[in-house]
Design a protein around this motif. Structure first.
Motif, short mmCIF file in Angstrom:
data_model
loop_
_atom_site.label_atom_id
_atom_site.label_comp_id
_atom_site.label_asym_id
_atom_site.label_seq_id
_atom_site.Cartn_x
_atom_site.Cartn_y
_atom_site.Cartn_z
N SER A 134 0.92 6.07 -18.20
CA SER A 134 1.95 7.08 -18.00
C SER A 134 2.00 7.53 -16.54
N GLN A 135 0.84 7.74 -15.95
CA GLN A 135 0.78 8.17 -14.55
C GLN A 135 1.29 7.08 -13.60
N ILE A 136 0.91 5.84 -13.88
CA ILE A 136 1.36 4.72 -13.04
C ILE A 136 2.88 4.55 -13.14
N ILE A 137 3.41 4.65 -14.35
CA ILE A 137 4.86 4.54 -14.53
C ILE A 137 5.59 5.65 -13.76
N SER A 138 5.04 6.86 -13.77
CA SER A 138 5.71 7.95 -13.05
C SER A 138 5.68 7.72 -11.53
N ILE A 139 4.72 6.94 -11.04
CA ILE A 139 4.64 6.66 -9.61
C ILE A 139 5.46 5.43 -9.24
N LEU A 140 5.28 4.33 -9.97
CA LEU A 140 5.95 3.07 -9.63
C LEU A 140 7.40 3.01 -10.11
N THR B 227 0.82 -1.22 0.00
CA THR B 227 0.00 0.00 0.00
C THR B 227 0.85 1.27 0.00
N GLU B 228 2.17 1.13 -0.07
CA GLU B 228 3.03 2.31 0.04
C GLU B 228 2.86 3.30 -1.12
N PHE B 229 2.30 2.85 -2.25
CA PHE B 229 2.08 3.73 -3.39
C PHE B 229 0.63 4.21 -3.48
N ASP B 230 -0.22 3.74 -2.57
CA ASP B 230 -1.66 3.98 -2.71
C ASP B 230 -2.07 5.45 -2.66
N ASP B 231 -1.42 6.25 -1.85
CA ASP B 231 -1.79 7.67 -1.80
C ASP B 231 -1.61 8.32 -3.17
N GLN B 232 -0.47 8.03 -3.80
CA GLN B 232 -0.21 8.61 -5.12
C GLN B 232 -1.12 8.00 -6.19
N LEU B 233 -1.28 6.68 -6.17
CA LEU B 233 -2.14 6.03 -7.16
C LEU B 233 -3.60 6.48 -7.02
N SER B 234 -4.04 6.65 -5.79
CA SER B 234 -5.43 7.06 -5.54
C SER B 234 -5.69 8.50 -5.98
N ALA B 235 -4.65 9.27 -6.20
CA ALA B 235 -4.81 10.63 -6.70
C ALA B 235 -5.11 10.67 -8.20
N ILE B 236 -4.88 9.55 -8.89
CA ILE B 236 -5.21 9.47 -10.31
C ILE B 236 -6.74 9.47 -10.42
N SER B 237 -7.28 10.36 -11.22
CA SER B 237 -8.74 10.53 -11.26
C SER B 237 -9.48 9.23 -11.59
N HIS B 238 -8.93 8.41 -12.44
CA HIS B 238 -9.59 7.15 -12.77
C HIS B 238 -9.77 6.27 -11.54
N PHE B 239 -8.78 6.21 -10.68
CA PHE B 239 -8.86 5.37 -9.49
C PHE B 239 -9.74 6.01 -8.41
#
Length: 183
Positions: A167-173, A19-31
């Motif tokens: 693109s957004q996921i790659i920039s986070i992960l 869950t360490e990436f969840d804050d950033q991933l959850s900021a993506i409007s789709h999620f």
């Protein structure tokens, strides 16, 4: 213990997504609209940086005639739709089921790369569930296909959304490798 052997116990939490990436991933409007589609991130992903992409989730056979509902998928949250079986497009749930051994033929999508990792790295004490925790996974197309087991019928919007979300996921992960899987 049966046969006098000590069996290692693997706790259910070891099969959950990091869950360490969840804050950033959850900021993506789709999620924000479809949090059930958040990528699965295995506990060993930070060591490998291997991101695997499938094609798409799909509706259940029972709901495959509900394709009209998907027209506004990218603008409305999941709960606005009347689907009963959202577990079919719950990325983390689908991967979790594979990891704990609830498998059908469709799960070769996960076991084949896991077995390839085992073979390539000479891992002798690891099963395919454990090996899959070295990956992050999500489906490239972020709208469920309307027909169970079939490829998604793409729209221009699907293509645009998929490229943007990737693109957004790659920039986070920040994966070191991205592997696309398909039939």
């Amino acid at each position: 213990m049966k046969g006098g052997k000590n069996l290692a116990v693997i706790f259910d939490t070891e099969w959950n997504s990091l869950t360490e990436f969840d804050d950033q991933l959850s900021a993506i409007s789709h999620f924000q609209l479809h949090p059930e589609m958040l990528p699965f991130i295995g506990r060993h992903y930070p060591k490998t940086g291997i991101l695997i992409l499938g094609e798409s989730h799909y509706l259940s056979n029972e709901e495959s005639n509900e394709t009209k509902q998907l027209r506004d998928w990218y603008n409305r949250p999941t709960q606005d739709f009347s689907f009963k079986w959202t577990s079919n497009f719950d990325t983390r749930g689908v991967v979790h089921n594979y990891l704990i051994g609830w498998r059908s033929k469709a799960y070769t999508m996960f076991s084949n790369p896991a077995k390839a990792l085992i073979e390539a790295w000479g891992l002798t004490e690891v099963n395919d569930s454990e090996a899959f925790t070295a990956f992050a996974f999500f489906n490239y197309f972020q709208r469920p296909a309307s027909c169970s087991g079939s490829s998604i019928s793409l729209t221009t919007e699907d293509e645009k959304q998929a490229a943007s979300i990737l693109s957004q996921i790659i920039s986070i992960l920040k994966p070191s490798k991205v592997i696309f899987l398909s039939k």
